[in-house]
Enzyme design. Structure first.
Site, PDB file in Angstrom:
ATOM      1  N   GLU A 225      27.397   3.611 -15.012  1.00  0.00           N
ATOM      2  CA  GLU A 225      27.910   3.056 -16.699  1.00  0.00           C
ATOM      3  C   GLU A 225      29.632   3.192 -16.129  1.00  0.00           C
ATOM      4  OE1 GLU A 225      27.343   0.810 -17.651  1.00  0.00           O
ATOM      5  OE2 GLU A 225      25.214   0.724 -17.528  1.00  0.00           O
ATOM      6  N   ASP A 252      31.259  -7.289  -3.706  1.00  0.00           N
ATOM      7  CA  ASP A 252      32.787  -6.153  -4.987  1.00  0.00           C
ATOM      8  C   ASP A 252      33.977  -5.765  -4.444  1.00  0.00           C
ATOM      9  OD1 ASP A 252      32.376  -4.152  -2.522  1.00  0.00           O
ATOM     10  OD2 ASP A 252      31.097  -2.082  -4.301  1.00  0.00           O
ATOM     11  N   ASP A 289      16.793   6.560 -10.511  1.00  0.00           N
ATOM     12  CA  ASP A 289      17.719   7.816 -10.579  1.00  0.00           C
ATOM     13  C   ASP A 289      17.559   8.163  -9.688  1.00  0.00           C
ATOM     14  OD1 ASP A 289      19.096   7.215 -13.077  1.00  0.00           O
ATOM     15  OD2 ASP A 289      18.638   8.447 -14.169  1.00  0.00           O
TER      16      ASP A 289
END
Length: 590
Positions: A225, A252, A289
């Site tokens: 984030e 991106d 993760d």
């Protein structure tokens, strides 16, 4: 590179109950924002056009930037450490995770595939819990707020955030909350003009994804984030108006993150799309993760560009303890600006406020590069070849002990310019505040004018100085010139504590005394000529670092009278040098 602009404003991450994996579903939220304020579409278009430009600045500084973080714990009445009222230990674990991930100190960095190792980046960005609150008072950087009933995310956005946030221009606000959804795990906003500084600015992370919980749940939702918060997009770019990845027609905007046709989940062993090997282990993908482990150089350039631009104020307030605590150099200090070393407590001052200053980078070319390793600090010339250099690079604060000698060594060179004209100049000195106002140079022996080495030949300099009082101080490197036509490179800085003066051969420290101290005016510098037979220079600096007096005693004189009676009362520093070493004496004038 094509990038649709409509559905990329809010990065709202979901963990889908249907597919069992996290994914981003920001379409409806973006539509809502644009319906509320149609000008948002234009802002996003401008930002998306800017990102490739930032990413292309490969020489952008990895100069340490410390972001002050305030964590707002939103709980429903549990005791601290239970349920949604997360503990300070858990919060600190999240800060530690961020620092490791953004500085490539993460333990799983060695899991980056070999074909991506060369673009994996230490961004130089550091995070610290705020130590000073909005009123200037000490703080833990943690606030706790009771909200027993949170019906939806609109309540978070329109009620909780405005009531709890600290000034978003000065702090990164992080809300830890049981998000009232079975799918949302966290969200943040891209740094567009309207978003930065608004009540929405910051990131929200659900309790179950915040901090280190176990080896499968390592707190990387916040890493992801903050990537959005600092301007990054997902690896595959935008989604269409049905919430599906557009595919190879969008990416991106960053050249060293290979384009992919959509997100990855779990922890794949490989992937290929859009005619390239996919970087699914990037923090901006959706893998687990334990599968994520890198940002790239291009992503680092974008994030540092945002911190040097629209979020500049965020790192300027010195609101954490990150660069306030001085470090001991009793066992030496060795710094080569390597990606594995944290640059966060180094700082720069662009004294003439032009568009060039010191940067820390690992870029190299045929004209310039490091002395050892891959990292270095460099001052790049102004493209107009006219604007003079006036830029300072300061080390972290260091604790120096009374009566000790210290040896400073560093290597420096200059890159050749097209006109074969080398006005390269450097002076080295000290500052207690990492600033220009109190920067002082011990003697002319610490001024290098011009630099004689032309890249790739580095010249190593060594200077020894004696400390007469306990000091907390930074080493400063000042690049200056009459006309800016060069690149000045600095590497391999080392400071060694040589120990107490009494344990070594006599030096200038042993040869001089300053009496009386304190004084009301006249001060005598007594010189032991059995130790010091050569010429001596006495420089007197005020507490702001300004040179206020200079004396050169007659050759062979046993004492020199220095009159500071006309100066205001306060602290003065006598720098007494024989051209080889310098003794610094703190003198109090009543």
């Amino acid at each position: 590179m094509r990038m649709p602009y409509l559905f990329i404003m809010l990065s709202l991450c979901f963990s889908s109950a249907v597919i069992g994996q996290g994914h981003c579903g920001h379409n409806e939220m973006t539509e809502l924002l644009i319906k509320q304020d149609p000008s948002m579409l234009e802002e996003v278009q401008r930002f998306e056009a800017e990102r490739p430009i930032l990413a292309a600045q490969n020489g952008i500084s990895r100069m340490g930037k410390i972001i002050p973080v305030v964590v707002h714990v939103i709980h429903s009445g549990e005791s601290v450490g239970s349920g949604s009222n997360v503990s300070a230990t858990r919060i600190q674990s999240q800060i530690d995770i961020l620092n490791a991930d953004f500085q490539r100190l993460n333990a799983d960095a060695n899991q980056t595939p070999s074909n991506f190792q060369s673009v994996a980046s230490n961004t130089g960005i550091e995070f610290g819990l705020a130590a000073i609150d909005e009123s200037g008072n000490p703080t833990t950087g943690i606030t706790r707020h009771l909200y027993p009933n949170i019906p939806d995310t609109d309540f978070i956005e329109n009620t909780i955030k405005p009531a709890t946030n600290w000034d978003p221009l000065n702090y990164l606000n992080v809300w830890v909350v049981n998000i009232p959804s079975s799918t949302i795990i966290g969200y943040s906003y891209l740094p567009t003009q309207t978003m930065v500084g608004s009540d929405r600015d910051g990131l929200v992370v659900t309790v179950d994804k915040f901090g280190y919980i176990n080896s499968n749940n390592r707190g990387r939702t916040a890493t992801h984030e903050i990537g959005h918060y600092l301007g990054l997009q997902h690896m595959w770019g935008a989604n269409d108006n049905q919430g599906n990845p557009i595919g190879c027609g969008s990416d991106d905007g960053i050249s060293d993150t290979p384009n992919s046709d959509g997100p990855y989940f779990g922890c794949p062993t490989g992937g290929f799309s859009c005619n390239s090997t996919d970087m699914f282990m990037n923090y901006m993908d959706y893998t687990e993760d334990y599968c994520m482990n890198l940002f790239t150089n291009g992503q680092s350039s974008v994030m540092n560009g945002i911190l040097d631009g629209i979020r500049l104020q965020l790192t300027q307030g010195n609101l954490t303890n990150g660069n306030l605590e001085c470090q001991s150099v009793a066992n030496g200090y060795d710094f080569g600006f390597e990606p594995s070393q944290s640059n966060a407590s180094w700082s720069t001052v662009n004294n003439n406020n032009d568009d060039r200053t010191w940067i820390i980078t690992d870029q190299s070319s045929s004209d310039w590069g490091p002395n050892n390793g891959v990292g270095m600090a460099i001052y790049l010339f102004n493209p107009d070849y006219v604007t003079p250099a006036d830029d300072y690079l300061f080390s972290p604060c260091m604790s120096l002990e009374q009566g000790h000698d210290y040896r400073l060594t560093f290597s420096v060179t200059a890159a050749e310019d097209v006109n074969n004209f080398y006005p390269e100049k450097l002076e080295v000195g000290f500052s207690e505040n990492q600033g220009v106002s109190d920067f002082y140079v011990p003697s002319n022996d610490w001024v290098f004018n011009p630099i004689n080495s032309i890249y790739p030949t580095y010249q190593t300099y060594e200077r020894v100085f004696t400390v007469n009082n306990d000091l907390e101080i930074s080493i400063g490197f000042h690049a200056f010139s009459d006309a800016d036509r060069y690149a000045l490179q600095l590497d391999d800085i080392r400071i060694d504590d040589l120990g107490l003066v009494s344990t070594k051969l006599p030096t200038v420290q042993d040869a001089v005394q300053v009496v009386p101290n304190p004084t009301q005016g006249f001060t005598e510098v007594l010189i032991d000529r059995s130790i010091l037979s050569g010429e001596v220079e006495i420089l007197v600096y005020n507490s702001l670092g300004a040179l206020v007096k200079q004396e050169i005693p007659l050759k062979g004189a046993l004492k020199s009278v220095v009159d500071i009676g006309g100066f205001t009362s306060g602290v003065y520093f006598f720098h007494i040098s024989d051209g080889k070493s310098t003794s610094i004496h703190k003198v109090i004038k009543h």
